[in-house]
Motif scaffolding. Sequence first.
Motif, PDB file in Angstrom:
ATOM      1  N   LYS A  92       0.403  -1.330   0.038  1.00 18.68           N
ATOM      2  CA  LYS A  92       0.017  -0.142  -0.177  1.00 18.68           C
ATOM      3  C   LYS A  92       0.758   1.146  -0.126  1.00 18.68           C
ATOM      4  O   LYS A  92       0.740   1.860  -0.575  1.00 18.68           O
ATOM      5  CB  LYS A  92      -1.202   0.046   1.558  1.00 18.68           C
ATOM      6  CG  LYS A  92      -2.237  -0.808   1.099  1.00 18.68           C
ATOM      7  CD  LYS A  92      -2.475  -0.882   2.308  1.00 18.68           C
ATOM      8  CE  LYS A  92      -3.615  -2.014   2.434  1.00 18.68           C
ATOM      9  NZ  LYS A  92      -4.966  -2.014   3.175  1.00 18.68           N
ATOM     10  N   ALA A  93       1.744   0.990   0.844  1.00 27.01           N
ATOM     11  CA  ALA A  93       2.567   2.198   1.156  1.00 27.01           C
ATOM     12  C   ALA A  93       3.342   2.608  -0.802  1.00 27.01           C
ATOM     13  O   ALA A  93       3.618   3.810  -1.180  1.00 27.01           O
ATOM     14  CB  ALA A  93       3.710   2.394   2.197  1.00 27.01           C
ATOM     15  N   GLU A  94       4.162   2.012  -1.600  1.00 30.57           N
ATOM     16  CA  GLU A  94       4.364   1.823  -2.531  1.00 30.57           C
ATOM     17  C   GLU A  94       3.369   2.056  -3.817  1.00 30.57           C
ATOM     18  O   GLU A  94       4.191   2.899  -4.330  1.00 30.57           O
ATOM     19  CB  GLU A  94       4.800  -0.169  -2.804  1.00 30.57           C
ATOM     20  CG  GLU A  94       5.913   0.339  -2.166  1.00 30.57           C
ATOM     21  CD  GLU A  94       6.238  -1.535  -2.149  1.00 30.57           C
ATOM     22  OE1 GLU A  94       8.096  -1.843  -1.862  1.00 30.57           O
ATOM     23  OE2 GLU A  94       5.828  -2.201  -3.360  1.00 30.57           O
ATOM     24  N   SER A  95       2.394   1.811  -3.611  1.00 30.20           N
ATOM     25  CA  SER A  95       1.977   1.993  -4.046  1.00 30.20           C
ATOM     26  C   SER A  95       0.621   3.639  -4.296  1.00 30.20           C
ATOM     27  O   SER A  95       0.446   4.171  -4.762  1.00 30.20           O
ATOM     28  CB  SER A  95      -0.151   0.923  -4.144  1.00 30.20           C
ATOM     29  OG  SER A  95      -0.735   1.671  -5.007  1.00 30.20           O
ATOM     30  N   ARG A  96       0.760   4.136  -3.023  1.00 33.88           N
ATOM     31  CA  ARG A  96       0.733   5.488  -3.127  1.00 33.88           C
ATOM     32  C   ARG A  96       1.510   6.529  -2.962  1.00 33.88           C
ATOM     33  O   ARG A  96       1.479   7.304  -3.776  1.00 33.88           O
ATOM     34  CB  ARG A  96       0.233   5.805  -1.409  1.00 33.88           C
ATOM     35  CG  ARG A  96      -0.787   4.816  -0.901  1.00 33.88           C
ATOM     36  CD  ARG A  96      -1.203   5.715   0.913  1.00 33.88           C
ATOM     37  NE  ARG A  96      -0.191   5.185   1.911  1.00 33.88           N
ATOM     38  CZ  ARG A  96       0.144   4.477   3.062  1.00 33.88           C
ATOM     39  NH1 ARG A  96      -0.996   3.672   2.167  1.00 33.88           N
ATOM     40  NH2 ARG A  96       0.805   3.971   3.446  1.00 33.88           N
ATOM     41  N   GLN A  97       3.158   6.459  -3.346  1.00 37.16           N
ATOM     42  CA  GLN A  97       3.910   6.808  -3.359  1.00 37.16           C
ATOM     43  C   GLN A  97       4.360   6.847  -5.308  1.00 37.16           C
ATOM     44  O   GLN A  97       4.191   7.471  -6.365  1.00 37.16           O
ATOM     45  CB  GLN A  97       5.334   5.644  -2.915  1.00 37.16           C
ATOM     46  CG  GLN A  97       5.936   6.138  -1.768  1.00 37.16           C
ATOM     47  CD  GLN A  97       6.955   5.353  -1.773  1.00 37.16           C
ATOM     48  OE1 GLN A  97       7.354   4.015  -1.577  1.00 37.16           O
ATOM     49  NE2 GLN A  97       7.673   5.943  -0.909  1.00 37.16           N
TER      50      GLN A  97
ATOM     51  N   ASP B 239       1.270   6.675  -6.957  1.00 39.98           N
ATOM     52  CA  ASP B 239      -0.067   7.913  -7.441  1.00 39.98           C
ATOM     53  C   ASP B 239       0.291   9.274  -7.003  1.00 39.98           C
ATOM     54  O   ASP B 239      -0.105   9.793  -7.453  1.00 39.98           O
ATOM     55  CB  ASP B 239      -0.687   6.957  -6.218  1.00 39.98           C
ATOM     56  CG  ASP B 239      -1.736   6.025  -6.317  1.00 39.98           C
ATOM     57  OD1 ASP B 239      -1.939   5.857  -7.915  1.00 39.98           O
ATOM     58  OD2 ASP B 239      -2.342   5.205  -5.016  1.00 39.98           O
ATOM     59  N   ASP B 240       1.363   9.646  -5.805  1.00 33.62           N
ATOM     60  CA  ASP B 240       2.390  10.934  -5.118  1.00 33.62           C
ATOM     61  C   ASP B 240       2.508  11.013  -7.304  1.00 33.62           C
ATOM     62  O   ASP B 240       2.987  11.959  -7.589  1.00 33.62           O
ATOM     63  CB  ASP B 240       2.686  11.017  -4.789  1.00 33.62           C
ATOM     64  CG  ASP B 240       3.539  11.858  -4.220  1.00 33.62           C
ATOM     65  OD1 ASP B 240       2.900  12.691  -4.344  1.00 33.62           O
ATOM     66  OD2 ASP B 240       4.391  12.297  -4.025  1.00 33.62           O
TER      67      ASP B 240
ATOM     68  N   GLU C   9       0.312  12.116  -9.969  1.00 32.44           N
ATOM     69  CA  GLU C   9      -0.358  13.279  -9.477  1.00 32.44           C
ATOM     70  C   GLU C   9       0.674  14.257  -9.763  1.00 32.44           C
ATOM     71  O   GLU C   9       0.547  15.118 -10.374  1.00 32.44           O
ATOM     72  CB  GLU C   9      -0.986  13.584  -8.046  1.00 32.44           C
ATOM     73  CG  GLU C   9      -1.682  14.526  -8.050  1.00 32.44           C
ATOM     74  CD  GLU C   9      -2.694  15.001  -8.389  1.00 32.44           C
ATOM     75  OE1 GLU C   9      -2.993  16.159  -8.399  1.00 32.44           O
ATOM     76  OE2 GLU C   9      -3.400  13.947  -8.827  1.00 32.44           O
TER      77      GLU C   9
ATOM     78  N   SER D 222       3.598  -0.794 -11.908  1.00 31.75           N
ATOM     79  CA  SER D 222       2.369   0.634 -11.653  1.00 31.75           C
ATOM     80  C   SER D 222       1.577   1.279 -12.694  1.00 31.75           C
ATOM     81  O   SER D 222       0.770   1.786 -12.120  1.00 31.75           O
ATOM     82  CB  SER D 222       3.715   1.826 -11.931  1.00 31.75           C
ATOM     83  OG  SER D 222       4.181   2.509 -13.474  1.00 31.75           O
TER      84      SER D 222
ATOM     85  N   ASN E 195      -1.827   1.496 -11.405  1.00 31.19           N
ATOM     86  CA  ASN E 195      -1.711   3.168 -10.762  1.00 31.19           C
ATOM     87  C   ASN E 195      -1.944   4.092 -12.164  1.00 31.19           C
ATOM     88  O   ASN E 195      -2.966   5.163 -11.815  1.00 31.19           O
ATOM     89  CB  ASN E 195      -0.843   3.333 -10.538  1.00 31.19           C
ATOM     90  CG  ASN E 195      -0.404   2.237  -8.544  1.00 31.19           C
ATOM     91  OD1 ASN E 195       0.423   1.456  -9.179  1.00 31.19           O
ATOM     92  ND2 ASN E 195      -0.352   3.018  -8.041  1.00 31.19           N
TER      93      ASN E 195
ATOM     94  N   ASP F 274      -5.315   4.241 -13.634  1.00 31.64           N
ATOM     95  CA  ASP F 274      -6.234   5.566 -12.708  1.00 31.64           C
ATOM     96  C   ASP F 274      -5.687   6.120 -13.582  1.00 31.64           C
ATOM     97  O   ASP F 274      -6.450   6.942 -13.408  1.00 31.64           O
ATOM     98  CB  ASP F 274      -6.063   4.671 -11.185  1.00 31.64           C
ATOM     99  CG  ASP F 274      -6.981   3.344 -10.701  1.00 31.64           C
ATOM    100  OD1 ASP F 274      -7.590   3.291 -11.262  1.00 31.64           O
ATOM    101  OD2 ASP F 274      -6.591   2.658  -9.657  1.00 31.64           O
TER     102      ASP F 274
END
Length: 310
Positions: free
Chosen positions: A33-38, A40-41, A44, A73, A76, A79
Amino acid sequence: MQFSLVAVLLVVAQVPADREPHPLAPSLPRLTKAESRQVDDVIERLILADIGKLRGEDAKKANADFNKLGPESIFNLIDGLNRAANMESSCPAVLIAKKVGRILTTSNDLELLQFAKENIGAGVTAKRHLNVLNDLQSAILFRKATVQRSGAATKSLSAMSIYELEKAIPKQRGPALKATLTEVEKRNGMKSAEMLINGISATDVDIAKLSRELLAKNMKHQSGADLKKLLKHDRKEARIGAAGAIGARKLRFGAELIDLLQDGDDDVRQAGRSALKQIFGVDHGPVANASFGDRESSIARWRAWWKEQK
């Protein structure tokens, strides 16, 4: 932002041996989850840079980080593509679409290609980038056809034969190996049992423990004929597991279980005795660690009793 971990993870195109395969794309590892959030960042920030909300060095870094993203990735990115495509004034959709296209048009993973076909453009109502999305969909269909013709498709574990699973095991470790062994457990036949028996000898303590647990589970759905063969296996774990499964299923293999009472290992003898008690409701021994003479007397009593039953 700390990007080094993601950068290391996302530069490879195949599943790292110590990472669990993604459930929707067997050729790729599942990100935390942490890697996925990175990731996404990073996407963005690329969008913000492209629409002018990040400038100078920040914009350069956003583009550099985006370029480092690899195949892992892709979910992500899809999305992010749909989000950018819904922004009528946005150009990042074109940049993201190019990256998505490069990943998908070099993939042999039919499950990934199917996911992309179903999800690229989902929920997009803006019209500005419809041509970009349509071109990407066409490229996916072409790639799927190419992969199917070539026979080079990456298979999910459930779609692999027992021999393909066997071939994959030496190349794996960690979660990937655990996932493969878990799939092996679901298969019937001596081949699956042998593969799990081999796993018990692994130097990795976790793999050895998992293999032992999976073997016991696998025994429960093996055929009676294969369980009889396993009662004579070289490995004590196989003999003990087979006796346990026979007892639990109350298979009336009296003669075979009585023969097991002559085994050189006391744990195996006790597994045979326990199975006999479980199936027939009687107990003629031998007790644990009985002497040779007591074991012979016990076996004689069992044989006489079995003869009467027959």
